[in-house]
Design a protein around this motif. Structure first.
Motif, PDB file in Angstrom:
ATOM      1  N   THR B  62      -7.318   5.504   4.572  1.00  0.00           N
ATOM      2  CA  THR B  62      -7.304   4.898   5.902  1.00  0.00           C
ATOM      3  C   THR B  62      -8.201   5.664   6.860  1.00  0.00           C
ATOM      4  O   THR B  62      -8.944   5.087   7.650  1.00  0.00           O
ATOM      5  CB  THR B  62      -5.860   4.844   6.448  1.00  0.00           C
ATOM      6  OG1 THR B  62      -5.092   3.991   5.607  1.00  0.00           O
ATOM      7  CG2 THR B  62      -5.811   4.315   7.863  1.00  0.00           C
ATOM      8  N   GLN B  98      -3.939  -2.142   7.662  1.00  0.00           N
ATOM      9  CA  GLN B  98      -2.826  -1.959   6.726  1.00  0.00           C
ATOM     10  C   GLN B  98      -1.536  -2.516   7.322  1.00  0.00           C
ATOM     11  O   GLN B  98      -0.759  -3.160   6.643  1.00  0.00           O
ATOM     12  CB  GLN B  98      -2.683  -0.463   6.424  1.00  0.00           C
ATOM     13  CG  GLN B  98      -1.724  -0.123   5.317  1.00  0.00           C
ATOM     14  CD  GLN B  98      -1.816   1.337   4.901  1.00  0.00           C
ATOM     15  OE1 GLN B  98      -2.579   2.120   5.456  1.00  0.00           O
ATOM     16  NE2 GLN B  98      -1.035   1.709   3.916  1.00  0.00           N
ATOM     17  N   ASP B 174      -8.078  -2.588   4.828  1.00  0.00           N
ATOM     18  CA  ASP B 174      -7.208  -1.461   4.506  1.00  0.00           C
ATOM     19  C   ASP B 174      -5.911  -1.958   3.876  1.00  0.00           C
ATOM     20  O   ASP B 174      -5.003  -2.394   4.579  1.00  0.00           O
ATOM     21  CB  ASP B 174      -6.901  -0.674   5.788  1.00  0.00           C
ATOM     22  CG  ASP B 174      -6.258   0.670   5.482  1.00  0.00           C
ATOM     23  OD1 ASP B 174      -6.033   0.963   4.282  1.00  0.00           O
ATOM     24  OD2 ASP B 174      -5.997   1.421   6.438  1.00  0.00           O
TER      25      ASP B 174
END
Ligand SMILES: Nc1ncnc2c1ncn2[C@@H]1O[C@H](COP(=O)(O)OP(=O)(O)O)[C@@H](O)[C@H]1O
Ligand SMILES: [Mg+2]
Lengths: 267, 261
Positions: B62, B98, B174
């Motif tokens: 990340t 994410q 992500d």
């Protein structure tokens, strides 16, 4: 029978029937003498008192509508003054960390000061007229509102800001299109809590130099040992607050249509 | 780095789109004795290439993606896009996060329109583009829903459509399917490949799933932690859609697995 069962499943019906049961129990307790009438007059006695204030007034000539409107006016003035100041200030403080660090001690301190402890000072500074009352209410409403607006802006989910930045949003666009809507639920919560504070402060604020207003009515009745009048005033104040809560709830649903999904989860 | 592997990345004939050069990252508020989060990261992604970063959770995927996006600054080294150093987000680098990152106060369609905000389109054309993207990710009929009224998979589709609405040359993703169940995840992989083949982009795709990386990518970069480095790179020259059971995929899966341990 089945219709009664479906009726009883309604949330409003459930709320109201519980309230009705409480009032009924109170009436019975007063009628059989468990509660003393000069301390806890029966609900029927309170209804009579409401009628008395509504028609001939208490004190003589000052009617319920007057009390209600005067109180409403004071709360609204104080509340609106408070939120028109607190919203822009809170947005600034929440957005600029320097301002937040600078003002944090002051806000924390001012919020901890019980509003009514300022009553003697308010009289010295602003006299015993309307200004003192409105400013006391405004004081109580202001700090609660400010704290909520600051927190609303400060605790916007950082991933939303990052997402917006990857889409070329910055500066005012970022603030208006992302930070503001993200903070709105908390700002509206602040308004609701703040208005509640206004209702708490009003009774104290109306202790000074007035016989008009529901707070004044409640206090004045005490000197005449008229608990029924006090209770009638409290009920009227409660009803007023209830009306505002419903109004703000409707406003919230209108401004936050996307929040409705969450309500389903809570049910 | 590629020398570590048996299937070294071939020299890119295509123009490099993204160049990550000598990148290192150390978070300022962390004990200096700790190893850096990222160290000596070099990575080149060719135009329209699909590159995956795989690695255990916490190895810095990340962080690396955020640096490429321009959302956080590296401690050393730099990222170049089209030869120019990246100094901030925006400018045609779309990102899918994410975590859930849709704006909850906007409908699916409005979220996608937000992505198209800065494009030189008339409001009507912008709306049409957003509607097409909603269709493209298979959400026709859900355009007016708020994110809270969409499933996790649907939300991720909207997030992809929103990133595509920028018409970015680069798409950074992500672990976009990390929170989905396996069935939805496989659907979404197909969906992504379909979208990618209709709108070619340079993609950097982060995942902790080796098989996901193998199904999707032209190249897989394997990351290792403490400090975060790229330990190996593998090229996958197989046509898509790929079979999970293809001998080469199975063999690569095995080799990547060994590099992770
Ligand atoms: N803002 C931060 N401050 C300090 N440490 C961080 C921060 N973000 C991530 N880290 C640390 O950096 C390492 C890599 O994190 P991350 O890039 O999120 O890994 P991954 O995405 O591969 O799971 C982890 O050890 C994490 O604890
Ligand atoms: Mg991660």
């Amino acid at each position: 029978m089945t219709t009664l069962a479906t009726l009883l499943r309604h949330p409003q019906v459930q709320g109201l029937s519980f309230l009705a049961a409480l009032v009924l129990g109170w009436e019975v307790a007063a009628d059989v003498g468990v509660l003393r009438p000069y301390q806890f007059p029966a609900p029927s006695r309170v209804v009579e008192a409401v009628w008395e204030i509504a028609t001939s007034g208490f004190p003589e000539g000052v009617k319920l509508t007057t009390h209600g409107l005067v109180t409403l006016g004071r709360i609204l003035q104080g509340f609106l003054l408070a939120i028109t100041l607190a919203i822009p200030l809170g947005l600034l403080i929440g957005w600029f960390p320097v301002l937040d660090r600078m003002t944090l001690p002051v806000i924390t301190f001012a919020r901890s000061v019980a509003t009514l402890s300022l009553l003697p000072l308010a009289i010295v500074w602003f006299g015993t007229g309307e200004l003192s009352k409105v400013l006391l209410i405004a004081y109580g409403c202001f700090w609660v509102m400010l704290g909520n607006v600051v927190a609303g802006v400060k605790y916007v989910d950082p991933v939303l800001i990052r997402a917006a930045r990857t889409m070329d949003a910055s500066g005012l666009v970022l603030f208006r299109r992302v930070v503001l809507p993200a903070a709105l639920p908390r700002i509206l919560t602040g308004a609701r809590v703040s208005l509640g504070v206004g209702f708490m402060v009003i009774v104290g604020a109306e202790m000074i130099g007035t016989i008009r207003g529901l707070g004044a009515l409640i206090m004045e009745a005490r000197t005449f040992y008229r608990a029924d009048i006090s209770l009638a005033g409290i009920a009227a104040l409660g009803l007023l607050g209830f009306g505002f809560a419903i109004g703000l709830g409707a406003l919230e649903r209108k401004l936050l249509p996307w929040h409705r999904g969450l309500e389903d989860v809570r049910r | 780095m590629s020398g570590l592997t048996g299937a070294p990345a071939t020299g890119d004939a295509a123009r490099p789109k993204i160049e990550v050069v000598g990148l290192a990252k150390r978070y300022a508020d962390v004990d200096a004795a700790q190893p850096a989060v990222l160290e000596r990261i070099d990575l080149t992604v060719a135009e329209n290439e699909f590159v995956s970063l795989v690695g255990r959770s916490g190895c810095g995927k990340t962080t690396l993606l955020n640096i490429i996006a321009g959302l956080i600054a590296p401690s050393a080294g730099e990222v170049r896009v089209d030869g120019k150093a990246v100094t901030g987000p925006g400018g045609g680098k779309g990102m899918v996060f994410q975590q859930q990152a849709l704006f909850p106060w906007l409908t699916a369609l409005q979220n996608v329109e937000f992505g198209a905000r800065t494009r030189a389109l008339s409001p009507a054309a912008r709306r049409r583009e957003a509607e097409q993207l909603i269709d493209l990710v298979g959400l026709a009929g859900y355009a007016e829903r708020y994110p809270a009224a969409l499933s996790g998979g649907m939300q991720q589709r909207v997030a992809i459509a929103r990133a595509l609405a920028l018409d970015p040359q680069i798409l950074l993703m992500d672990e976009p399917f990390g929170a989905l169940d396996e069935i939805t995840r496989i659907d979404m992989q197909h969906e992504l490949l379909r979208v990618w083949s209709s709108r070619r982009k340079t993609v950097v795709f982060v995942t902790h799933s080796i098989s996901e990386a193998l199904m999707l990518s032209d190249r897989v970069a394997v990351m290792r932690a403490h400090p975060g480095v790229i330990a190996a790179e593998f090229r996958i020259d197989l046509p898509r859609p790929r079979q999970r059971t293809h001998a080469e995929i199975v063999a690569l899966h095995d080799r990547i697995w060994r590099h992770l341990n």
